[in-house]
Design a protein around this motif. Structure first.
Motif, mmCIF file in Angstrom:
data_model
loop_
_atom_site.group_PDB
_atom_site.id
_atom_site.type_symbol
_atom_site.label_atom_id
_atom_site.label_comp_id
_atom_site.label_asym_id
_atom_site.label_seq_id
_atom_site.Cartn_x
_atom_site.Cartn_y
_atom_site.Cartn_z
ATOM 1 N N SER A 65 0.824 -1.210 0.000
ATOM 2 C CA SER A 65 0.000 0.000 0.000
ATOM 3 C C SER A 65 0.858 1.260 0.000
ATOM 4 N N ASP B 235 4.000 1.511 -1.234
ATOM 5 C CA ASP B 235 4.594 1.614 -2.573
ATOM 6 C C ASP B 235 3.564 2.100 -3.593
ATOM 7 N N ILE B 236 2.340 1.583 -3.507
ATOM 8 C CA ILE B 236 1.298 2.002 -4.449
ATOM 9 C C ILE B 236 0.992 3.485 -4.279
ATOM 10 N N LEU C 230 -6.531 1.462 0.286
ATOM 11 C CA LEU C 230 -5.615 0.460 -0.264
ATOM 12 C C LEU C 230 -5.505 -0.764 0.638
ATOM 13 N N GLN D 291 -4.472 -7.928 -7.298
ATOM 14 C CA GLN D 291 -3.562 -7.087 -8.072
ATOM 15 C C GLN D 291 -4.078 -6.936 -9.496
ATOM 16 N N LEU E 110 -2.496 -1.185 -10.406
ATOM 17 C CA LEU E 110 -1.819 -1.284 -9.114
ATOM 18 C C LEU E 110 -0.364 -1.718 -9.299
ATOM 19 N N ASP E 111 -0.155 -2.619 -10.240
ATOM 20 C CA ASP E 111 1.210 -3.067 -10.523
ATOM 21 C C ASP E 111 2.071 -1.909 -11.013
ATOM 22 N N MET F 240 1.632 1.343 -10.375
ATOM 23 C CA MET F 240 1.898 2.253 -9.264
ATOM 24 C C MET F 240 2.887 1.652 -8.273
ATOM 25 N N GLN F 241 2.744 0.354 -8.011
ATOM 26 C CA GLN F 241 3.654 -0.288 -7.067
ATOM 27 C C GLN F 241 5.077 -0.324 -7.624
#
Length: 386
Positions: free
Chosen positions: A13, A15-16, A293, A299, A303-304, A306-307
């Motif tokens: 969350s 990292d995102i 989040l 996933q 989201l991938d 942004m992460q």
């Protein structure tokens, strides 16, 4: 993202959320590079059209959320989920100096084509200086850190009447701490500071203070409840202070001719330095988004993306500025000057299109570098700075 690329020890969350900030930063920098012919001002000028106003307002989330997460990450560094406490002082001090160096060297080169005689001390300067200060403050009692953070954030607007004129003894230190402005010259170079450090130091302290919410011993339900409560409290306090024009912003809001203009007046806050109302709005929204989040279980590509960006924020930050610089000169070479002496876009719509293209270009590069970083950072400690 695969387990090989992002270690399980990282908190998705955070990292995102950090990746979302990087994406919004890309949007803002497309605006700065290609829409410079329309100046937004601070607070945003009341002559700005709503589409540009809300585009700029959306990107206001970047600095406070990123610096808050930097403080939170410092606490998590000091309290790893697996292992005993380790002092973050040395790491914060070195990281802060590296970030300041990036500001002084790499960021100057990005804008040297437009402002060759100016060195702007902006967000990286503020982040770096805050990290250096936190390298000392993290040794304080935990509750003192929180109290100091709240005191700075809630009280720094009382300092607005204090000011010094250029040449006076207190001008430069007060400009660095609270007011910003031109600090002076080094040879032909004028040093200009737009991110005074005191309010941002309060934000990073609060981020450090909030770190235990993401401790392994804190249940996800408890963390989400606290994030919602804190975010809602920020927005509720904002409604009271701003609604009654009591405190927290130097320019009062007022009812305008249309509803949209009234909304714009209500949420139009000072960023340089960040007013209390500005911080309450941005951190309030940021905390609620972090809480949201917590409920994401599946996933997806967004989201991938942004992460991935959020796991290597400094790398993407530096890279995208130079990609934008190259794109500007390519378009200028092809189309020439379209807005005065510069190449510029003719509508806010194209700012968003440009940001989407920029994101798409950086995603595959970010995937490769993120995998490399997380695979090699134990053997190459310098990777941790990216």
């Amino acid at each position: 993202m695969t387990k090989e690329q992002i270690p399980a020890s990282r908190i998705a969350s955070i990292d995102i959320m950090r990746g979302l900030v990087i994406i919004l930063m890309m949007l803002d920098h497309v605006r700065e590079r290609f829409y410079m012919h329309v100046r937004t001002g601070d607070p945003i000028a009341d002559t700005i059209e709503p589409d540009l106003f809300f585009t700029r307002m959306l990107t206001h989330l970047c600095a406070p959320v990123f610096i808050f997460l930097a403080g939170m990450s410092a606490w998590l560094y000091a309290h790893p989920r697996e292992g005993e406490y380790r002092s973050p002082s040395k790491f914060l001090f070195k990281r802060g100096l590296v970030i300041i160096l990036i500001e002084l060297l790499l960021y100057y080169l990005v804008w040297a084509d437009s402002f060759p005689n100016y060195l702007f001390l902006q967000v990286l300067w503020a982040i770096g200086l805050c990290m250096v200060a936190l390298s000392v403050a993290c040794r304080f009692n935990y509750w003192l850190i929180g109290a100091l953070g709240f005191l700075i954030i809630l009280g720094h607007n009382f300092l607005v009447p204090i000011n010094f004129q250029p040449g006076e003894l207190g001008y430069v230190p007060w400009a660095i701490l609270h007011d910003g402005g031109e600090l002076g010259q080094i040879g032909p170079l004028t040093i200009s500071l737009s991110y005074p450090s005191l309010p941002w130091f309060g934000v990073i302290l609060l981020g450090y203070f909030a770190g235990p919410l993401f401790a392994r011993s804190t249940a996800a339900f408890t963390r989400r409840r606290w994030l919602i409560g804190l975010g809602a409290s920020c927005l509720a306090l904002l409604l009271v202070l701003r609604g009654l024009n009591i405190y927290g912003e130097t320019i009062p809001w007022s009812v305008q001719e249309t509803t949209i203009e009234t909304v714009m007046s209500f949420i139009n806050f000072t960023k340089y330095p960040p007013s209390l109302d500005y911080i309450l709005l941005t951190l309030g929204i940021g905390l609620l988004m972090l809480a949201g989040l917590e409920t994401v279980k599946k996933q997806n590509w967004a989201l991938d993306l942004m992460q991935t960006f959020g796991s290597i924020p400094m790398f993407i930050y530096v890279l995208h500025l130079y990609v934008l610089l190259a794109a500007y000169w390519i378009l200028y070479t092809i189309f020439g000057a379209t807005q005065g002496e510069r190449y510029g876009l003719d509508s806010v719509f194209w700012i968003w299109v440009g940001a989407l293209v920029l994101i798409a270009v950086h995603y595959p590069i970010a995937k490769v570098f993120a995998a490399y970083k997380h695979r090699e950072k134990r053997n190459k400690p310098w990777l941790s700075y990216f």
